[in-house]
Motif scaffolding. Structure first.
Motif, PDB file in Angstrom:
ATOM      1  N   ARG A  24       0.828  -1.215   0.000  1.00 22.78           N
ATOM      2  CA  ARG A  24       0.000   0.000   0.000  1.00 22.78           C
ATOM      3  C   ARG A  24       0.856   1.257   0.000  1.00 22.78           C
ATOM      4  O   ARG A  24       0.407   2.326  -0.413  1.00 22.78           O
ATOM      5  N   ALA A  25       2.085   1.140   0.480  1.00 20.20           N
ATOM      6  CA  ALA A  25       2.975   2.302   0.526  1.00 20.20           C
ATOM      7  C   ALA A  25       3.606   2.601  -0.827  1.00 20.20           C
ATOM      8  O   ALA A  25       4.179   3.677  -1.020  1.00 20.20           O
ATOM      9  N   LEU A  26       3.497   1.661  -1.774  1.00 20.32           N
ATOM     10  CA  LEU A  26       4.125   1.833  -3.083  1.00 20.32           C
ATOM     11  C   LEU A  26       3.101   2.353  -4.093  1.00 20.32           C
ATOM     12  O   LEU A  26       2.052   1.737  -4.271  1.00 20.32           O
ATOM     13  N   PRO A  27       3.373   3.477  -4.753  1.00 21.82           N
ATOM     14  CA  PRO A  27       2.457   3.996  -5.786  1.00 21.82           C
ATOM     15  C   PRO A  27       2.337   2.995  -6.938  1.00 21.82           C
ATOM     16  O   PRO A  27       3.364   2.625  -7.526  1.00 21.82           O
ATOM     17  N   PRO A  28       1.126   2.541  -7.275  1.00 20.93           N
ATOM     18  CA  PRO A  28       0.958   1.495  -8.296  1.00 20.93           C
ATOM     19  C   PRO A  28       1.577   1.830  -9.654  1.00 20.93           C
ATOM     20  O   PRO A  28       2.279   1.008 -10.241  1.00 20.93           O
ATOM     21  N   LEU A  29       1.329   3.042 -10.144  1.00 18.16           N
ATOM     22  CA  LEU A  29       1.821   3.403 -11.477  1.00 18.16           C
ATOM     23  C   LEU A  29       3.343   3.502 -11.490  1.00 18.16           C
ATOM     24  O   LEU A  29       4.000   3.027 -12.424  1.00 18.16           O
ATOM     25  N   LEU A  66      -7.644   0.826 -17.153  1.00 19.08           N
ATOM     26  CA  LEU A  66      -7.238   2.220 -17.243  1.00 19.08           C
ATOM     27  C   LEU A  66      -5.721   2.363 -17.059  1.00 19.08           C
ATOM     28  O   LEU A  66      -5.064   3.105 -17.803  1.00 19.08           O
ATOM     29  N   THR A  67      -5.165   1.625 -16.085  1.00 16.20           N
ATOM     30  CA  THR A  67      -3.721   1.700 -15.836  1.00 16.20           C
ATOM     31  C   THR A  67      -2.918   1.133 -17.002  1.00 16.20           C
ATOM     32  O   THR A  67      -1.905   1.694 -17.411  1.00 16.20           O
ATOM     33  N   GLU A  68      -3.382   0.003 -17.546  1.00 24.80           N
ATOM     34  CA  GLU A  68      -2.689  -0.611 -18.686  1.00 24.80           C
ATOM     35  C   GLU A  68      -2.697   0.328 -19.881  1.00 24.80           C
ATOM     36  O   GLU A  68      -1.674   0.474 -20.568  1.00 24.80           O
ATOM     37  N   SER A  69      -3.822   0.995 -20.112  1.00 21.88           N
ATOM     38  CA  SER A  69      -3.899   1.942 -21.228  1.00 21.88           C
ATOM     39  C   SER A  69      -2.958   3.116 -20.999  1.00 21.88           C
ATOM     40  O   SER A  69      -2.316   3.609 -21.942  1.00 21.88           O
ATOM     41  N   SER A  70      -2.861   3.567 -19.744  1.00 23.74           N
ATOM     42  CA  SER A  70      -1.960   4.673 -19.413  1.00 23.74           C
ATOM     43  C   SER A  70      -0.506   4.270 -19.639  1.00 23.74           C
ATOM     44  O   SER A  70       0.279   5.035 -20.208  1.00 23.74           O
ATOM     45  N   LEU A  71      -0.145   3.073 -19.195  1.00 26.81           N
ATOM     46  CA  LEU A  71       1.227   2.592 -19.383  1.00 26.81           C
ATOM     47  C   LEU A  71       1.567   2.451 -20.864  1.00 26.81           C
ATOM     48  O   LEU A  71       2.658   2.832 -21.309  1.00 26.81           O
TER      49      LEU A  71
END
Length: 257
Positions: A102-107, A192-197
């Motif tokens: 939880r402390a690590l930003p996912p993106l 959404l994250t995969e599209s952003s990456l």
């Protein structure tokens, strides 16, 4: 079933069928470079002359596959971890893992590993599902704790029912609907994250295009040949919108009960 969920299911189903038909009947043949939409290429062609209809259909299914696998792995691992939290020692270990994740930003976490090891299908799935584990695990653990206090569960436990059978009969059937609704939200987030990456250039290669990759490719030609970016952006929005409606309708149903 709420109206929002019905609309979402219909929209998602129509998009799915549309891209199935598009994949089956789009030729995939190259044409003139940067051709505008025409009867031969209904969504035009890209800078290499590739049929955009074929690329869009492949991009749609690659995006769905990555999101589905990441969501499925997140739910399965969350169920395992939350079940293990019944043990005091294992619970401490799991909570440490959850706090760390939880402390690590996912993106940023995804960008770090993808830039370090290079983008691949399996690594992309892993870096997308791991950040979703903490929230799913805590939700599952809270539901399990609540169910374990129910009288019928306490009675079964007092009668000597093995823990595995107890989970199979009394916990899992009530836990799965909760995880399913949360899984829809995770699917939305992963897509959404995969599209952003992919849009940032950290997704899959052109051989396995996704909507984000196609938008990245089309950004350079936005003012001159807008179809290259416009169509993947529209279909990504419609897909995300349909998934959100399905999730929102499910939450409304749950709260009404």
């Amino acid at each position: 079933m709420r109206t929002e969920r019905k609309i979402g299911i219909v929209l998602f189903s129509l998009l799915f069928l549309f891209f199935v038909v598009l994949l089956l009947f789009s030729s995939g043949k190259t044409g003139g470079r940067l051709s505008v939409p025409s009867p031969e290429h209904i969504f035009g062609t890209d800078q290499f002359g590739r049929d955009m209809a074929f690329l869009l259909s492949r991009g749609y299914f690659y995006s769905l596959l990555i999101s589905f696998l990441s969501t499925l792995l997140a739910i399965l691992f969350a169920l395992v971890l939350s079940s293990a939290m019944g043990d005091k020692v294992l619970s401490s270990v799991v909570r440490i893992v959850i706090i760390t994740l939880r402390a690590l930003p996912p993106l940023l976490l995804a960008l770090f590993f993808l830039s370090l090891f290079g983008s691949s299908f399996s690594l992309l799935v892993v870096v997308l599902f791991i950040p979703r584990l903490p929230a799913l695990t805590l939700i599952a653990e809270k539901k399990i704790t609540s169910l374990m206090k129910e009288e019928y569960v306490l009675s079964s436990s007092a009668m000597g029912m093995p823990r595995l059978m107890l989970f199979h009969r009394h916990i899992i059937p009530h836990l799965l609907p909760v995880m399913f609704n949360q899984g829809i939200l995770v699917f939305f987030s992963v897509l959404l994250t995969e599209s952003s990456l992919s849009f940032l250039g950290f997704g899959l290669s052109g051989k396995t295009p996704t909507f984000g990759y196609l938008m990245n490719e089309g950004m350079e030609y936005l003012l001159t040949f807008p179809h290259m970016m416009l169509f993947p952006a529209i279909f990504l929005f419609l897909t995300l919108f349909s998934v959100y409606l399905i999730w929102d309708g499910g939450v409304a149903d749950s709260s009404s009960h």
